[in-house]
Design a protein around this motif. Sequence first.
Motif, PDB file in Angstrom:
ATOM      1  N   LEU A   3      -7.649  23.224  -3.316  1.00 47.26           N
ATOM      2  CA  LEU A   3      -7.790  22.209  -4.336  1.00 47.26           C
ATOM      3  C   LEU A   3      -7.811  20.651  -4.054  1.00 47.26           C
ATOM      4  O   LEU A   3      -8.356  19.884  -4.462  1.00 47.26           O
ATOM      5  N   VAL A   4      -6.776  20.573  -2.949  1.00 46.88           N
ATOM      6  CA  VAL A   4      -6.717  19.354  -2.605  1.00 46.88           C
ATOM      7  C   VAL A   4      -7.199  19.331  -1.059  1.00 46.88           C
ATOM      8  O   VAL A   4      -6.904  20.035  -0.080  1.00 46.88           O
ATOM      9  N   LYS A   5      -7.923  18.288  -0.607  1.00 51.08           N
ATOM     10  CA  LYS A   5      -8.589  18.027   0.181  1.00 51.08           C
ATOM     11  C   LYS A   5      -7.710  17.435   1.407  1.00 51.08           C
ATOM     12  O   LYS A   5      -7.766  17.939   2.749  1.00 51.08           O
ATOM     13  N   ASN A   6      -7.147  16.603   1.120  1.00 50.90           N
ATOM     14  CA  ASN A   6      -5.949  15.912   2.256  1.00 50.90           C
ATOM     15  C   ASN A   6      -4.975  15.030   1.195  1.00 50.90           C
ATOM     16  O   ASN A   6      -5.423  14.441   0.159  1.00 50.90           O
ATOM     17  N   THR A   7      -3.892  14.923   1.901  1.00 48.70           N
ATOM     18  CA  THR A   7      -3.033  13.987   1.180  1.00 48.70           C
ATOM     19  C   THR A   7      -2.447  12.756   2.165  1.00 48.70           C
ATOM     20  O   THR A   7      -2.272  13.208   3.309  1.00 48.70           O
ATOM     21  N   GLU A   8      -2.166  11.740   1.345  1.00 45.06           N
ATOM     22  CA  GLU A   8      -1.722  10.550   2.337  1.00 45.06           C
ATOM     23  C   GLU A   8      -0.554   9.521   1.369  1.00 45.06           C
ATOM     24  O   GLU A   8      -1.057   9.719  -0.055  1.00 45.06           O
ATOM     25  N   ILE A   9       0.130   9.126   1.984  1.00 40.99           N
ATOM     26  CA  ILE A   9       0.766   8.209   1.205  1.00 40.99           C
ATOM     27  C   ILE A   9       0.441   6.771   1.395  1.00 40.99           C
ATOM     28  O   ILE A   9       0.073   6.188   2.314  1.00 40.99           O
ATOM     29  N   ILE A  10      -0.099   6.103   0.176  1.00 41.68           N
ATOM     30  CA  ILE A  10      -0.808   4.932   0.228  1.00 41.68           C
ATOM     31  C   ILE A  10      -0.035   3.573  -0.075  1.00 41.68           C
ATOM     32  O   ILE A  10      -0.275   2.726  -0.033  1.00 41.68           O
ATOM     33  N   VAL A  11       1.250   3.816  -0.899  1.00 41.97           N
ATOM     34  CA  VAL A  11       2.308   2.963  -0.932  1.00 41.97           C
ATOM     35  C   VAL A  11       3.588   3.551  -0.347  1.00 41.97           C
ATOM     36  O   VAL A  11       4.161   4.599  -1.063  1.00 41.97           O
ATOM     37  N   ARG A  12       4.262   2.882   0.634  1.00 36.24           N
ATOM     38  CA  ARG A  12       5.327   3.225   1.001  1.00 36.24           C
ATOM     39  C   ARG A  12       6.577   2.814   0.189  1.00 36.24           C
ATOM     40  O   ARG A  12       6.504   1.590  -0.368  1.00 36.24           O
ATOM     41  N   GLY A  13       7.546   3.606  -0.222  1.00 32.28           N
ATOM     42  CA  GLY A  13       8.325   3.491  -1.169  1.00 32.28           C
ATOM     43  C   GLY A  13       9.832   3.190  -0.456  1.00 32.28           C
ATOM     44  O   GLY A  13      10.024   3.177   0.534  1.00 32.28           O
TER      45      GLY A  13
ATOM     46  N   PHE B 215      -7.430  -0.690  -8.781  1.00 32.33           N
ATOM     47  CA  PHE B 215      -6.752   0.155  -7.989  1.00 32.33           C
ATOM     48  C   PHE B 215      -5.577  -0.646  -7.362  1.00 32.33           C
ATOM     49  O   PHE B 215      -4.441  -0.265  -7.130  1.00 32.33           O
ATOM     50  N   ASN B 216      -5.906  -1.778  -6.680  1.00 29.43           N
ATOM     51  CA  ASN B 216      -5.225  -2.684  -5.994  1.00 29.43           C
ATOM     52  C   ASN B 216      -4.099  -3.211  -7.149  1.00 29.43           C
ATOM     53  O   ASN B 216      -2.958  -3.348  -6.745  1.00 29.43           O
ATOM     54  N   ASP B 217      -4.404  -3.336  -8.179  1.00 28.65           N
ATOM     55  CA  ASP B 217      -3.494  -3.983  -9.038  1.00 28.65           C
ATOM     56  C   ASP B 217      -2.291  -2.596  -9.558  1.00 28.65           C
ATOM     57  O   ASP B 217      -1.165  -3.044  -9.618  1.00 28.65           O
ATOM     58  N   PHE B 218      -2.732  -1.719  -9.619  1.00 30.35           N
ATOM     59  CA  PHE B 218      -1.930  -0.432  -9.823  1.00 30.35           C
ATOM     60  C   PHE B 218      -1.091  -0.179  -8.462  1.00 30.35           C
ATOM     61  O   PHE B 218       0.134  -0.129  -8.849  1.00 30.35           O
ATOM     62  N   CYS B 219      -1.568  -0.267  -7.486  1.00 32.36           N
ATOM     63  CA  CYS B 219      -0.630  -0.276  -6.247  1.00 32.36           C
ATOM     64  C   CYS B 219       0.399  -1.300  -6.034  1.00 32.36           C
ATOM     65  O   CYS B 219       1.511  -1.088  -5.796  1.00 32.36           O
ATOM     66  N   TYR B 220      -0.118  -2.570  -6.558  1.00 34.11           N
ATOM     67  CA  TYR B 220       0.879  -3.686  -6.569  1.00 34.11           C
ATOM     68  C   TYR B 220       2.078  -3.535  -7.235  1.00 34.11           C
ATOM     69  O   TYR B 220       3.399  -3.929  -7.000  1.00 34.11           O
ATOM     70  N   GLU B 221       1.836  -2.932  -8.369  1.00 30.14           N
ATOM     71  CA  GLU B 221       2.947  -2.641  -9.417  1.00 30.14           C
ATOM     72  C   GLU B 221       3.862  -1.938  -8.939  1.00 30.14           C
ATOM     73  O   GLU B 221       4.989  -2.071  -8.985  1.00 30.14           O
TER      74      GLU B 221
ATOM     75  N   GLN C 259       4.408  -1.061  -5.657  1.00 25.97           N
ATOM     76  CA  GLN C 259       4.898  -1.828  -4.556  1.00 25.97           C
ATOM     77  C   GLN C 259       6.137  -2.746  -4.947  1.00 25.97           C
ATOM     78  O   GLN C 259       7.270  -2.757  -4.227  1.00 25.97           O
ATOM     79  N   TYR C 260       5.927  -3.405  -5.712  1.00 26.62           N
ATOM     80  CA  TYR C 260       6.675  -4.310  -6.398  1.00 26.62           C
ATOM     81  C   TYR C 260       8.097  -3.762  -6.729  1.00 26.62           C
ATOM     82  O   TYR C 260       9.077  -4.250  -6.599  1.00 26.62           O
ATOM     83  N   PHE C 261       7.913  -2.538  -7.405  1.00 22.62           N
ATOM     84  CA  PHE C 261       9.224  -1.768  -7.779  1.00 22.62           C
ATOM     85  C   PHE C 261       9.936  -0.831  -6.563  1.00 22.62           C
ATOM     86  O   PHE C 261      11.051  -0.468  -6.711  1.00 22.62           O
ATOM     87  N   GLY C 262       9.094  -0.795  -5.636  1.00 23.14           N
ATOM     88  CA  GLY C 262       9.632  -0.061  -4.407  1.00 23.14           C
ATOM     89  C   GLY C 262       9.467   1.655  -4.569  1.00 23.14           C
ATOM     90  O   GLY C 262       9.938   2.384  -3.993  1.00 23.14           O
ATOM     91  N   SER C 263       8.250   1.869  -5.314  1.00 25.49           N
ATOM     92  CA  SER C 263       8.091   3.155  -5.699  1.00 25.49           C
ATOM     93  C   SER C 263       6.912   3.643  -4.636  1.00 25.49           C
ATOM     94  O   SER C 263       6.124   2.838  -4.133  1.00 25.49           O
ATOM     95  N   GLN C 264       7.189   5.155  -4.311  1.00 24.78           N
ATOM     96  CA  GLN C 264       6.202   5.574  -3.476  1.00 24.78           C
ATOM     97  C   GLN C 264       5.053   6.018  -4.119  1.00 24.78           C
ATOM     98  O   GLN C 264       5.343   6.835  -5.134  1.00 24.78           O
ATOM     99  N   VAL C 265       3.813   5.886  -3.777  1.00 24.14           N
ATOM    100  CA  VAL C 265       2.519   6.489  -4.417  1.00 24.14           C
ATOM    101  C   VAL C 265       1.892   7.448  -3.449  1.00 24.14           C
ATOM    102  O   VAL C 265       1.451   7.045  -2.423  1.00 24.14           O
ATOM    103  N   THR C 266       1.974   8.656  -3.814  1.00 27.75           N
ATOM    104  CA  THR C 266       0.975   9.765  -2.955  1.00 27.75           C
ATOM    105  C   THR C 266      -0.235  10.130  -3.229  1.00 27.75           C
ATOM    106  O   THR C 266      -0.370  10.428  -4.592  1.00 27.75           O
ATOM    107  N   GLN C 267      -1.194  10.151  -2.628  1.00 29.57           N
ATOM    108  CA  GLN C 267      -2.714  10.429  -2.928  1.00 29.57           C
ATOM    109  C   GLN C 267      -2.942  12.049  -2.516  1.00 29.57           C
ATOM    110  O   GLN C 267      -3.053  11.934  -1.265  1.00 29.57           O
ATOM    111  N   GLN C 268      -3.657  12.519  -3.334  1.00 34.75           N
ATOM    112  CA  GLN C 268      -3.988  13.868  -2.944  1.00 34.75           C
ATOM    113  C   GLN C 268      -5.482  13.973  -3.455  1.00 34.75           C
ATOM    114  O   GLN C 268      -5.899  13.929  -4.887  1.00 34.75           O
ATOM    115  N   GLU C 269      -6.328  13.800  -2.325  1.00 28.95           N
ATOM    116  CA  GLU C 269      -7.959  13.917  -2.672  1.00 28.95           C
ATOM    117  C   GLU C 269      -8.064  15.352  -3.042  1.00 28.95           C
ATOM    118  O   GLU C 269      -7.975  16.458  -2.515  1.00 28.95           O
TER     119      GLU C 269
END
Length: 385
Positions: free
Chosen positions: A229-239, A88-94, A96-106
């Motif tokens: 269907l979605v329990k909660n939503t959060e931004i885990i990588v700021r773009g 997971f951390n490697d995925f987020c780092y990639e 984050q490096y490109f400046g993309s936002q990652v949104t998580q929906q549990e």
Amino acid sequence: MLDISKIAIGNTTNYAGTPADSIRVSLLTCSPHDEIYSLYGHTAIRYEDKASKTDIVVNYGMFSFKKPFFVARFVLGLTDYEMGIQDFNDFCYEYQYFGSQVTQQEINLTPEEKGQLLKALQDNYANARVYRYNYFYNNCTTKARDIILKSVNGKIVYKNGIDRSVSFRDLIHGCNANYSWASFGNDLLLGFKADMQTTREEQQFLPDNLMRDFGQAKIVSADGSSRPLVKNTEIIVRGNDYAIAGKTKVTPQFVFITLLILIAAIVFAEFKTKKRFLWVDILLLFASGLAGLILFVMLFSEHPTTSTNLQIFILCPLNLYWAIYIIKNKRNERQLRKAWTFLSIMLCIGLSGRLIQVYAEGMPLLALSLLLKNCCNLYATRKND
């Protein structure tokens, strides 16, 4: 690459014994960055189990440009993508490096449904890791959607309606609006099937659309009870605001307007000097014929939206034949008239096709440019006959 079958992520045969609150399954939606392959975003699945200290991302978008004939296979719809497992951390780092936002929906799954999803992911990884990719119908987003929804015990009900008049072409235009040449390339290869209406499920090939639909959907069980269907939503990588690399003054429209003006000037010069510049016609025929070969090949592609493309009447592979024909018969006015008549008819058909298919930017201008030159040639052959 991690192997999902070798990670201690619970006993799927006795899943109820695993603490339900230690496991989360989430849909990850990644915004675009300035690499051309990322213009439409990306989707993945996050599986985390605090009890076993597992935190992985299931990614259906793994591919390699280094594979033999990658571009040719992609054009013909013969590209195979692969399911991969990442930390997971490697995925987020990639991202984050490109400046993309990652949104998580549990995803609001029961313990039983989490076990079913895990089992499905493990089976998928063991037996169907590689799959035949199709951008609209079988991509990284639709694969993630399907495996999640198949693990749900109940019916998925979406709250809001959608605009069914939106086509596949409309949807990708919204993603590459600032990339005029990427948009031109897509529109050039897509046929009129890409202009047909789409269903909600078809529109979910885009990550943002799936994220939107999941966010307002609910699961209705057999007993009539429902839950989001979605329990909660959060931004885990700021773009960050990624570079709009496609913004350029040299757009397809600009190029084809310039070509139209240039051909109009050549036609004027021919009338003024009473000379014919056949080398210009031969050059145009060879260029349009070579481009037409690409459209001809796409007729046999496995991509379902490229098989019928009316732009092939403008960029026609037969132009290569007519270029050679004109060279051989350059002093025979009657034979030349035959060529210019056929080419003009093809261009008129191509222009008429614009009524039922959206063309790439500037294509009607290209057709008008070629038609203007052909009409000039027709006039000259009749005058000299």
